[in-house]
Design a protein around this motif. Structure first.
Motif: not given
Length: 447
Positions: A87-91
């Motif tokens: 998953i992507t969190i804040m790029n």
């Protein structure tokens, strides 16, 4: 002389143990022994105990149930079908690794269940069990009554067989004496050979009748011993006393039979059983509601010891659960129809039983009436035979008849007396049958 005395003493010593093997029994004592030792009665007693246990089991169905469950196991994940996702969190991309599973798992569960509504299934099951218990008690009592009647009949038949054997023994002794006389008369040329042969045939016939009587006696003895479940030789000692007058009224007897016969009460209990079975079957159509509760403790660890020591409460639940039959391809309806048919059959059997009991009482009453008339006839015959013997005794003392003729008169008196006693025995048997037919279960009175 000394030799004769010695032989007599030896015979007495040998005969005493044989006498000790015989058991003198009154009818009442014989019945008590049978009720205590008969295997069929013991079987019905155990059946009654089983029905009582079944009733306790049925009553337990309405009480709450508490169960505990234990579970231990090993569960190891070898691979998963999906790759680890990201998953992507804040790029910034974060990879999610495969979940880890501790292989050892232990769990404890405590469950509570209380029926609230079952459409009458439990209450009618209890009622049905009570009816079955009552039926088993009726069947036990009926077995006892049937045994009492069988013992009574066997007791008197045995006594009759003893009398007949004694009579034929007297006839054999008399025929042997007559044969000796015929032999002497034939040697003296006073009678033709045909008369001697006729007497030999007569003796052979009487001997044959004696053998039949002895066989009948053995069979009667074995039958009575089987009913009493003993191996001792039996000597029946009761006398045959009969009432002066026949004091029974047929219509009153039938009325009493329909009110007292246990078979009728048993048939009514069978109807009650079928009625409750109909209700039990119909209960499947109604909702089934239970109060349920459970509490769980569990632990999942990588080591077995930890999976036990780290066990802790995980969840608990209280709930009402209900179920209702929607469709079963008319299975329940068919079972209800079958139960209703069996109920109707039980009602028909009751009416049929009443008709048979009426006929039974009527038949036994007629047999008892006939037995009484035979006794009255035999009383007259016996009186005449006694008078003939008294006349023959006087004639013998005056020298007008021979000793053989006197013996023939005496034997005729014994035969008539035996027939008289036989008639009284037949009356006692028919009287016991009448009491059984009308449901007269007073054992003290019957005995």
């Amino acid at each position: 002389m000394k030799l004769r005395v010695t032989i007599c003493i030896i015979m007495i010593v040998l005969f005493i143990p044989l006498m000790s093997l015989a058991k003198e029994l009154t009818l009442k004592k014989a019945i008590n022994i049978a009720l205590e030792r008969n295997l069929a009665i013991k079987n019905t007693t155990e059946k009654s105990k089983a029905s009582e246990s079944e009733l306790k089991s049925a009553k337990a169905e309405k009480l709450p149930k508490l169960t505990i469950g234990l579970n231990t196991g090993y569960n190891k994940i070898i691979s998963t079908l999906e790759e680890p996702s990201a998953i992507t969190i804040m790029n910034e991309e974060i990879t999610i690794p495969k979940p880890t599973f501790e292989p050892w798992e232990n769990a404890i569960s405590l469950r509570f269940s209380q029926p609230l509504y079952t459409g009458g299934k439990i209450s009618n099951t209890i009622k049905n069990a009570e009816t079955i218990r009552d039926i088993s008690l009726y069947e036990k009592r009926l077995s006892e009554i049937e045994l009492c009647f069988d013992v009574t009949s066997a007791y008197w038949e045995f006594k009759k067989a003893i009398l007949l054997k004694e009579l034929y023994q007297d006839q054999v002794r008399h025929a042997e004496k007559i044969l000796e006389i015929h032999k002497e008369r034939f040697k003296a040329g006073k009678i033709p050979k045909i008369e001697l042969q006729q007497q030999e045939v007569l003796l052979a016939n009487v001997l044959c009748e004696l053998v039949k009587a002895e066989t009948t006696l053995e069979i009667a003895q074995e039958k009575l011993c089987l009913l009493l479940n003993i191996d001792d030789e039996i000597i029946p000692i009761d006398d045959t006393q009969v009432p002066e007058n026949l004091i029974y009224d047929l219509q009153e007897l039938i009325k009493k039979a329909l009110a007292n016969r246990l078979e009728i009460h048993l048939a009514k209990k069978k109807i009650e059983e079928e009625e409750t079975l109909v209700k039990i079957t119909k209960s499947k159509k109604y909702p089934q509601i239970y109060l349920m509760a459970n509490h769980n403790w569990s632990a999942r660890e990588d080591e077995f010891d930890k999976s036990i020591s780290e066990t802790k409460a995980t969840n608990w639940q209280v709930a009402l659960t209900g179920s209702l039959l929607i469709f079963d391809a008319k299975q329940t309806s068919s079972e209800v129809e079958k139960a209703l048919s069996e109920l109707e059959m039980a009602k028909i059997n009751l009416e049929d039983l009443k008709s048979k009991i009426k006929n039974e009482v009527n038949q036994v009453y007629k047999k008892l009436t006939l037995a009484k008339r035979i006794i009255q006839s035999q009383i007259k015959n016996l009186s005449l035979a006694k008078e003939n013997f008294e006349i023959a005794t006087l004639q013998y003392e005056l020298g007008r008849i021979t000793n053989s003729q006197l013996n023939e008169t005496e034997l005729a008196l014994k035969e008539t007396n035996t027939k008289f006693i036989e008639a009284r025995i037949d009356y006692k048997i028919q009287e016991a049958g009448l009491k059984k037919a009308v449901g007269d279960y007073d054992e003290e009175e019957n005995n």
